[in-house]
Design an enzyme around this catalytic site. Structure first.
Site, PDB file in Angstrom:
ATOM      1  CE1 TYR A  53       8.261 -18.908 -15.800  1.00  0.00           C
ATOM      2  CE2 TYR A  53       8.215 -21.216 -16.440  1.00  0.00           C
ATOM      3  CZ  TYR A  53       7.689 -19.940 -16.522  1.00  0.00           C
ATOM      4  OH  TYR A  53       6.603 -19.712 -17.312  1.00  0.00           O
ATOM      5  CB  SER A 214      -3.056 -19.107 -15.658  1.00  0.00           C
ATOM      6  OG  SER A 214      -3.721 -18.998 -14.408  1.00  0.00           O
ATOM      7  N   GLY A 219      -6.053 -21.371  -9.772  1.00  0.00           N
ATOM      8  CA  GLY A 219      -6.782 -22.235  -8.848  1.00  0.00           C
ATOM      9  C   GLY A 219      -8.255 -21.904  -8.736  1.00  0.00           C
ATOM     10  N   GLY A 222     -10.457 -24.629 -10.060  1.00  0.00           N
ATOM     11  CA  GLY A 222     -10.103 -25.974  -9.617  1.00  0.00           C
ATOM     12  C   GLY A 222     -10.915 -26.491  -8.446  1.00  0.00           C
ATOM     13  N   GLY A 223     -12.124 -25.943  -8.254  1.00  0.00           N
ATOM     14  CA  GLY A 223     -12.941 -26.390  -7.118  1.00  0.00           C
ATOM     15  C   GLY A 223     -12.600 -25.662  -5.843  1.00  0.00           C
TER      16      GLY A 223
END
Length: 328
Positions: A53, A214, A219, A222-223
């Site tokens: 990372y 995830s 995403g 997530g709206g």
């Protein structure tokens, strides 16, 4: 915060896992430290990272940020710290022989490097980031056994393993009288349920805690359409690619409409759904800001009704267990 055992172990971990992949690439050191402080204050004790990372020329940077947090007063004794090994740590170009994957040589090298970056003398959960098709589990477990005896790691886990490799790993460990894998970190969410076919059943049979990564599917859960309609941040990556498919867009619209009907926030509902799933220890949340962490925390207290769960299953039907998913 609520807690549970990590698989069949005696280790207690929070139902939310703090993912740190954004630390460095998206969130600077000060912001990352603030999120870690907020996580501890909220009772999250399970932090997940990986040696790669930071990515590119900054591989290892995320572990360094966690290490600097410990150096500046972060309470190491309160943290169940998980990191991963497998990837090539070179910034660019071809990997030097034995500088990646799961040979005993690389496991030893990678542990020492992670310990230095993390500014700690032990790793609670050391995870294999991917299967290694060329290294036998006998060799992997021999390396792990040495590290456990040295006190450098306490438990071993897997990530992105298929069900048969979970079985192979733990059968080999059992023959050696070892605990074996205690967790599997896999891609699992409402929109991606293939892990239910074999990975999660294998994890349950062998007593592994399941740690979904995830949980909002990049995403998508997530709206994203609501934000798009309000002129919010444009979708990118996995979400943008998925929404280019008309069927997926209609499915996500049905999902958001359902949650609007019940007065629920999409991201919180997606996390709460995972917390209802058999075998799941806790999803990994990767906040870029303290506000995003607050939203994730609300999911722990959110109880989805049977009606909502049934309707979610109708929108996102699972593949079903194996072999029934593809046989009689």
């Amino acid at each position: 915060m609520k807690y549970t055992q990590l698989g069949r172990t005696g280790l207690k971990v929070s139902r939310l896992v703090l993912g740190t992949m954004n630390f460095g690439p998206q969130t600077d050191e000060a912001g990352s430290h603030a999120i870690m402080n907020a996580a501890i204050d909220a009772g999250i004790n399970f932090f997940d990272t990986a040696n790669v990372y930071g990515w590119g020329e900054n591989k290892g940077r995320t572990e360094e940020i966690i290490g600097s947090w410990f150096a500046r007063g972060g309470d190491r004794d309160k943290v169940v710290l998980a990191t991963k090994v497998y990837g090539n740590m070179a910034a660019e170009g071809p990997v030097w022989p034995n500088h990646d994957k799961l040979s005993a040589v690389n496991i030893r090298r990678a542990v020492e490097a992670s310990l230095k970056r993390l500014n700690t003398d032990y790793i609670d959960l050391y995870q294999f980031h991917h299967i290694d098709r060329h290294t036998p589990f006998e060799e992997i477990w021999q390396a792990v056994d040495v590290l456990i005896q040295q006190g450098k790691i306490l438990y071993a886990g897997s990530s992105n393993f298929p069900g048969y490799k979970i079985a192979q790993a733990n059968e080999t460990a059992a023959r050696r009288g070892m605990v074996g894998l205690v967790s599997e970190q896999c891609l699992y969410n409402l929109a991606e349920r293939r892990a239910e076919m074999e990975v999660i059943p294998a994890a349950q049979d062998y007593g592994l805690g399941v740690i979904p990564w995830s949980p909002l599917h990049g995403g998508l859960l997530g709206g994203v359409l609501r934000k798009e309609a309000k002129g919010g941040r444009r979708t990118s990556g996995r979400s943008a690619d998925a929404l280019a498919n008309t069927d997926v867009r209609l499915q996500i619209q049905a999902y958001e409409d359902l949650l609007d009907k019940h007065g629920l926030e999409p991201g919180e509902a997606a996390l709460a759904w995972l917390l209802t799933r058999p075998g799941v220890t806790g999803p990994i949340v990767g906040p870029r800001t303290a506000e995003q962490l607050d939203s994730a925390l609300r999911a722990v207290e959110l109880e989805l009704s049977d009606e909502v769960l049934k309707e979610l299953d109708a929108i996102f039907p699972g593949t079903g267990p194996s072999p029934e998913a593809f046989a009689w």
